[in-house]
Enzyme design. Sequence first.
Site, PDB file in Angstrom:
ATOM      1  N   ARG A 107       0.867  -1.176   0.000  1.00  8.77           N
ATOM      2  CA  ARG A 107       0.000   0.000   0.000  1.00  8.77           C
ATOM      3  C   ARG A 107       0.905   1.228   0.000  1.00  8.77           C
ATOM      4  NH1 ARG A 107      -5.234   1.845   1.783  1.00  8.77           N
ATOM      5  NH2 ARG A 107      -5.107   3.951   2.617  1.00  8.77           N
ATOM      6  N   HIS A 134      -7.226   1.024  -6.607  1.00  7.49           N
ATOM      7  CA  HIS A 134      -7.544   0.521  -5.261  1.00  7.49           C
ATOM      8  C   HIS A 134      -8.462  -0.698  -5.426  1.00  7.49           C
ATOM      9  CE1 HIS A 134      -7.877   0.369  -1.087  1.00  7.49           C
ATOM     10  NE2 HIS A 134      -8.471   1.512  -0.802  1.00  7.49           N
ATOM     11  N   GLN A 137     -10.651  -2.330  -2.488  1.00  3.75           N
ATOM     12  CA  GLN A 137     -11.829  -1.526  -2.138  1.00  3.75           C
ATOM     13  C   GLN A 137     -12.977  -1.827  -3.087  1.00  3.75           C
ATOM     14  OE1 GLN A 137     -12.177   0.897   0.527  1.00  3.75           O
ATOM     15  NE2 GLN A 137     -14.304   0.588  -0.080  1.00  3.75           N
ATOM     16  N   ASP A 230     -15.550  10.360  -2.131  1.00  9.45           N
ATOM     17  CA  ASP A 230     -14.308  10.145  -1.384  1.00  9.45           C
ATOM     18  C   ASP A 230     -13.823  11.509  -0.910  1.00  9.45           C
ATOM     19  OD1 ASP A 230     -12.047   8.976  -0.312  1.00  9.45           O
ATOM     20  OD2 ASP A 230     -11.023   8.707  -2.234  1.00  9.45           O
ATOM     21  N   CYS A 271     -15.442   5.210   0.788  1.00  5.73           N
ATOM     22  CA  CYS A 271     -14.377   4.278   1.174  1.00  5.73           C
ATOM     23  C   CYS A 271     -13.760   4.616   2.533  1.00  5.73           C
ATOM     24  CB  CYS A 271     -13.301   4.218   0.102  1.00  5.73           C
ATOM     25  SG  CYS A 271     -12.570   5.805  -0.339  1.00  5.73           S
ATOM     26  N   ARG A 316     -14.486  -4.997   3.539  1.00  6.81           N
ATOM     27  CA  ARG A 316     -13.071  -4.961   3.171  1.00  6.81           C
ATOM     28  C   ARG A 316     -12.382  -6.237   3.639  1.00  6.81           C
ATOM     29  NH1 ARG A 316     -10.127  -0.555   2.383  1.00  6.81           N
ATOM     30  NH2 ARG A 316      -8.723  -2.067   1.442  1.00  6.81           N
TER      31      ARG A 316
END
Length: 332
Positions: A107, A134, A137, A230, A271, A316
């Site tokens: 990440r 991502h 996600q 987001d 998210c 997740r």
Amino acid sequence: MVDLKGRDFLKLLDFTPEEITYMLDLAADLKDKKKKGIPVDQFRGKNVALIFEKTSTRTRCSFEVAAHDLGMGCTYLDPAGSQIGKKESIADTARVLSSMFEGIEYRGYGQEIVEELAKYSKVPVWNGLTNEFHPTQMLADFLTIREHFGYLKGIKLAYMGDARYNMGNSLMVACAKMGMHFTACTTEKYFPAPELVATCEEIAKQTGGSITLTSDAMAGTKGADVVYTDVWVSMGEPDEIWAERIAELSPYQVNSAIMKNAGEKAIFLHCLPAFHDLKTKIGAEMGKRFGITEMEVTDEVFESAQSLVFEEAENRMHTIKAVMAATLGYQQ
């Protein structure tokens, strides 16, 4: 029969709709087993490495809990605990870690980093977030959508805000892959890159999906099944960006008018973390500087019955577990 053993999980462009569906089905099965207390720890004795150049609550907890549930140990390497790209090259890091671990999560920053890790690694590499994509996600989002509506194909998803980076890119790709209708609602400055738009349009032609870019928030969210947003400023961006983003993206805030425009059946996803109040250090600072109490989403929408953000956050873990299990050779 879908077989993903040994595969890297770097971006959804690398996977077919059938493979994505398989991972969602596996996540749903693993989630059901966890709720029923049925163990799935068939990877006892195996270990995974988690490289976090960007910190995270949900991604770290999801990988650690998922690894534990699968019977694996995990080693967390934070920005201070890893020499990747500093004293040791990415290629060398990949070769060292893949001799000790059965899987590597990354990440951090550029997509090229996780791609290079995968190139030199002998074990699966999983993308926990890069600037461009991502994918973990996306699986959580789509599991949440499928749980709520019962299907994905034909769903209309409207993304509000800055659509140029990982979330806008990934949602556009995922929607195209799964035959969904993706709309980016923002000013032209914040549209996704034209090359990626063109790629997704070609994919959507094959799956029955569509890609729409509009600066008209009401037109873009009219009748949407899912309204998504987001944060307006990502980690690592300078503070001076806040004033510009707030000014330019405020018309694309998700509020009660937007949700009413989408319709009663619409759900809200984010998210996380979200700036929906002043109860965080950054939120309080932005409130003081700009005289606002909410940013990309109002507290009213965030706390509403249409908001599934915490179900989405839980997913997740279940979807990350599915990714690790599938690529490590899980036997159902």
